[in-house]
Design a protein around this motif. Structure first.
Motif, PDB file in Angstrom:
ATOM      1  N   SER A  25     -62.474  30.826  14.442  1.00 48.61           N
ATOM      2  CA  SER A  25     -61.165  31.471  14.302  1.00 48.61           C
ATOM      3  C   SER A  25     -60.371  31.471  15.601  1.00 48.61           C
ATOM      4  CB  SER A  25     -61.341  32.909  13.810  1.00 48.61           C
ATOM      5  OG  SER A  25     -61.913  33.729  14.816  1.00 48.61           O
ATOM      6  N   ILE A  26     -61.025  31.084  16.710  1.00 58.43           N
ATOM      7  CA  ILE A  26     -60.340  31.016  18.002  1.00 58.43           C
ATOM      8  C   ILE A  26     -59.705  29.631  18.149  1.00 58.43           C
ATOM      9  CG2 ILE A  26     -60.570  31.227  20.507  1.00 58.43           C
ATOM     10  CD1 ILE A  26     -63.140  32.856  20.005  1.00 58.43           C
ATOM     11  N   PRO A  27     -58.381  29.525  18.242  1.00 60.09           N
ATOM     12  CA  PRO A  27     -57.708  28.216  18.279  1.00 60.09           C
ATOM     13  C   PRO A  27     -57.789  27.544  19.649  1.00 60.09           C
ATOM     14  CG  PRO A  27     -56.086  29.971  18.356  1.00 60.09           C
ATOM     15  CD  PRO A  27     -57.416  30.648  18.180  1.00 60.09           C
ATOM     16  N   SER A  28     -58.963  27.045  19.981  1.00 64.45           N
ATOM     17  CA  SER A  28     -59.210  26.486  21.322  1.00 64.45           C
ATOM     18  C   SER A  28     -58.744  25.032  21.412  1.00 64.45           C
ATOM     19  CB  SER A  28     -60.695  26.596  21.670  1.00 64.45           C
ATOM     20  OG  SER A  28     -61.506  26.085  20.628  1.00 64.45           O
ATOM     21  N   ILE A  29     -57.444  24.827  21.285  1.00 64.95           N
ATOM     22  CA  ILE A  29     -56.843  23.492  21.305  1.00 64.95           C
ATOM     23  C   ILE A  29     -56.555  23.102  22.753  1.00 64.95           C
ATOM     24  CG2 ILE A  29     -54.951  22.059  20.464  1.00 64.95           C
ATOM     25  CD1 ILE A  29     -54.542  24.164  18.231  1.00 64.95           C
ATOM     26  N   SER A  30     -57.372  22.233  23.297  1.00 67.09           N
ATOM     27  CA  SER A  30     -57.269  21.912  24.724  1.00 67.09           C
ATOM     28  C   SER A  30     -56.023  21.124  25.076  1.00 67.09           C
ATOM     29  CB  SER A  30     -58.516  21.138  25.161  1.00 67.09           C
ATOM     30  OG  SER A  30     -58.702  19.987  24.351  1.00 67.09           O
ATOM     31  N   ALA A  31     -55.455  20.414  24.121  1.00 72.58           N
ATOM     32  CA  ALA A  31     -54.307  19.548  24.417  1.00 72.58           C
ATOM     33  C   ALA A  31     -53.001  20.311  24.561  1.00 72.58           C
ATOM     34  CB  ALA A  31     -54.161  18.492  23.315  1.00 72.58           C
ATOM     35  N   LEU A  32     -52.947  21.537  24.086  1.00 67.37           N
ATOM     36  CA  LEU A  32     -51.702  22.306  24.078  1.00 67.37           C
ATOM     37  C   LEU A  32     -51.780  23.455  25.077  1.00 67.37           C
ATOM     38  CD1 LEU A  32     -51.085  22.461  20.207  1.00 67.37           C
ATOM     39  CD2 LEU A  32     -50.209  20.792  21.873  1.00 67.37           C
ATOM     40  N   SER A  33     -50.894  23.440  26.065  1.00 68.96           N
ATOM     41  CA  SER A  33     -50.921  24.457  27.121  1.00 68.96           C
ATOM     42  C   SER A  33     -50.759  25.868  26.575  1.00 68.96           C
ATOM     43  CB  SER A  33     -49.837  24.161  28.159  1.00 68.96           C
ATOM     44  OG  SER A  33     -48.548  24.141  27.552  1.00 68.96           O
ATOM     45  N   HIS A  87     -68.989  20.320  23.118  1.00 67.64           N
ATOM     46  CA  HIS A  87     -67.670  20.801  23.534  1.00 67.64           C
ATOM     47  C   HIS A  87     -67.159  21.845  22.548  1.00 67.64           C
ATOM     48  CE1 HIS A  87     -65.207  18.454  20.566  1.00 67.64           C
ATOM     49  NE2 HIS A  87     -66.215  17.606  20.630  1.00 67.64           N
ATOM     50  N   TYR A  88     -66.429  22.802  23.097  1.00 70.46           N
ATOM     51  CA  TYR A  88     -65.898  23.901  22.276  1.00 70.46           C
ATOM     52  C   TYR A  88     -64.397  23.786  22.059  1.00 70.46           C
ATOM     53  CZ  TYR A  88     -64.481  25.801  26.810  1.00 70.46           C
ATOM     54  OH  TYR A  88     -63.915  25.954  28.054  1.00 70.46           O
ATOM     55  N   ASP A  89     -63.768  22.764  22.621  1.00 71.21           N
ATOM     56  CA  ASP A  89     -62.340  22.569  22.360  1.00 71.21           C
ATOM     57  C   ASP A  89     -62.159  21.783  21.061  1.00 71.21           C
ATOM     58  OD1 ASP A  89     -63.380  20.250  23.710  1.00 71.21           O
ATOM     59  OD2 ASP A  89     -61.339  19.573  24.110  1.00 71.21           O
ATOM     60  N   VAL A  90     -60.985  21.910  20.468  1.00 74.37           N
ATOM     61  CA  VAL A  90     -60.716  21.280  19.183  1.00 74.37           C
ATOM     62  C   VAL A  90     -59.386  20.539  19.226  1.00 74.37           C
ATOM     63  CG1 VAL A  90     -62.019  23.052  17.954  1.00 74.37           C
ATOM     64  CG2 VAL A  90     -59.544  23.311  18.204  1.00 74.37           C
ATOM     65  N   GLN A  91     -59.182  19.718  18.208  1.00 78.80           N
ATOM     66  CA  GLN A  91     -57.954  18.945  18.071  1.00 78.80           C
ATOM     67  C   GLN A  91     -56.793  19.832  17.594  1.00 78.80           C
ATOM     68  OE1 GLN A  91     -56.877  15.417  17.922  1.00 78.80           O
ATOM     69  NE2 GLN A  91     -58.503  15.126  19.425  1.00 78.80           N
ATOM     70  N   PRO A  92     -55.542  19.422  17.858  1.00 78.20           N
ATOM     71  CA  PRO A  92     -54.401  20.094  17.220  1.00 78.20           C
ATOM     72  C   PRO A  92     -54.514  20.010  15.696  1.00 78.20           C
ATOM     73  CG  PRO A  92     -53.658  18.706  19.030  1.00 78.20           C
ATOM     74  CD  PRO A  92     -55.116  18.385  18.819  1.00 78.20           C
ATOM     75  N   VAL A  93     -53.736  20.831  15.003  1.00 79.12           N
ATOM     76  CA  VAL A  93     -53.914  20.961  13.552  1.00 79.12           C
ATOM     77  C   VAL A  93     -52.824  20.292  12.721  1.00 79.12           C
ATOM     78  CG1 VAL A  93     -55.223  23.087  13.797  1.00 79.12           C
ATOM     79  CG2 VAL A  93     -52.735  23.204  13.555  1.00 79.12           C
TER      80      VAL A  93
END
Length: 453
Positions: A25-33, A87-93
């Protein structure tokens, strides 16, 4: 001490799934500041679960980007040491409207857990944390020494982990690196990847006149940048589907008979693939099957070709410039820079008269390759067989995960790629999910591997 881990995980299944849902549920999107705080929150969440599991020396290391988490449990004297990477980061949605349920509101439907990161890579990584926790809770000690190195930037090409690896080789030293970020071949058919393709990419431009020209006034009398580009690009392959660049295949590790046999065991249905894709035929280098072409052979692909008038209607113009984007997938033991140099030399040698070439190199990454006979991989295949009832096949994947080669070469250890996802779980796409059958069996397989090593 004999422990029934199947019963243990069944008893704790709801708790484990609720914990995983909380993390997802945590939106860990690494690509978006805008999600930098969420990525940090996801890192702290994982660090907390590692401590709860019984891991020691849990640290969250700040980097120029997102945090790296390390932990260990090193009390099995004389036993091997495994390093778990994930890794715990995810892609944008995006596109959001194609999600059946919100990407960060995890939902279980038809035996599948839907959420961004469910299979790539939070769900798979979570299995290792809970496997270690289960053994420590039930047996009070681990059969091996274990370390964790988890990053938050894999989805943005791991810009900070290589430097961390170089500076902490001793801290992260291990007999094998265990990675769960790949997939089974199909339901009930486990696989261990022994190769990931490397890559290099480039952009090229051709210029002719100093301005676009009227095709009536100048047509047939001056060079056309689009004609020149099409001619140049057609020189990159021969009639047999091979790349026609001198030196392109330098260093390519040929497929062994044993590896070709492993590919054949996949029993891949090329006719079904053609039907599914609406194709009359497949394409590629002669002498190789589809799975060999996409897993173990290098490629040169046009990703974009553009120039001239592209609006509605017609415009009788001779364009002054044209452009192309090219990506190469590489295999062991190709050198990405050498491949780029060979392509640049070829392009200059074949540039049509009246055209000027601009060559811009972009990404570079080495391929990963490992001999499937390595004992650490054979034991992983045994672990899969003990849980799934069928021995894992050794495969090579066409995609690129550059950090795998860096991990293996820097730490001088084999990378054991034990994936629990499935190819159709929509990683990087809307409605990403994780089949819970592999969640359950993955937990048991992770425990089994720790005991077999």
């Amino acid at each position: 001490m004999s422990v029934d881990y199947k019963a243990y995980f069944a008893e704790h299944r709801e708790t484990h799934l609720n914990e995983l849902k909380e993390w997802l549920s945590i939106p860990s999107i690494s690509a978006l500041s805008e999600h930098k705080g969420d990525v940090a929150k996801a890192a702290e969440w994982l660090a907390g679960k590692l401590r709860e599991a019984g891991l020691e020396h849990v640290e969250v290391h700040q980097t120029a980007g997102h945090p790296i988490i390390t932990a260990d449990h090193l009390h099995a004297e004389g036993k091997p040491t495994l390093l778990v990477y994930g890794h715990y980061d995810v892609q944008p949605v995006d596109p959001l409207h194609l999600w059946e349920t919100p990407p960060f509101e995890p939902d279980i439907r038809n035996g599948k857990l839907y959420a961004r990161g469910a299979t790539d890579d939070k769900g798979q990584l979570f299995l290792h944390v809970k496997a270690v926790e289960a053994i420590l809770k039930q047996e009070k000690e681990l059969p091996v020494n274990i370390k964790f190195c988890i990053e938050g930037e894999e989805e943005v090409s791991s810009p900070n982990l290589p430097l961390y690896l170089d500076n902490h080789k001793d801290k992260l030293a291990a007999d094998a690196i265990v990675i769960s970020d790949t997939s089974l071949l199909a339901p009930g058919k486990p696989a261990i990847s022994t190769g990931l393709r490397g890559l290099c990419s480039l952009e090229l431009s051709l210029e002719t006149a100093n301005t676009d020209l009227h095709s009536g006034t100048y047509g047939g009398g001056v060079p056309n940048a689009l004609h020149a580009l099409v001619s140049l690009l057609s020189s990159l392959h021969d009639e047999q589907g091979r790349v026609a660049v001198k030196g392109f295949y330098d260093g390519v590790l040929e497929l062994s008979p044993e590896m070709r046999e492993e590919f054949a065991k996949q029993e891949f249905d090329e006719e079904k693939l053609k039907r599914d894709l609406g194709l009359d035929s497949l394409y590629g280098e002669e002498g190789f099957s589809f799975v060999e072409r996409v897993g173990a052979r290098p490629t040169l692909e046009l990703n974009g070709v553009y120039g001239g008038f592209q609006g509605e209607g017609s415009k009788t113009v001779i364009p002054k410039e044209a452009h192309a984007k090219i990506t190469c997938r590489l295999v062991a033991n190709q050198d990405p820079q050498a491949v780029l140099d060979a392509i640049e030399a070829h392009l200059h040698a074949h540039t049509p008269v009246g055209s000027k070439l601009t060559f811009k190199p972009k990404e570079k990454a080495f391929a990963f390759n490992i001999d499937p006979s390595h004992p650490m991989l054979q034991k992983a295949a045994d672990a899969f067989e003990n849980v799934y009832g069928t021995r894992a096949l050794f495969t090579k994947d066409g995609g690129s995960i550059p950090i795998v080669e860096k991990l293996s070469s820097t730490l001088n250890g084999p990378a054991v790629m034990m994936g629990y996802g499935l190819p159709d779980e929509n990683l990087h796409a809307p409605n990403e999910h994780f089949n819970l059958e592999n969640f359950d069996k993955g937990l048991l397989t992770a425990v089994e591997y720790l005991k077999l090593v």
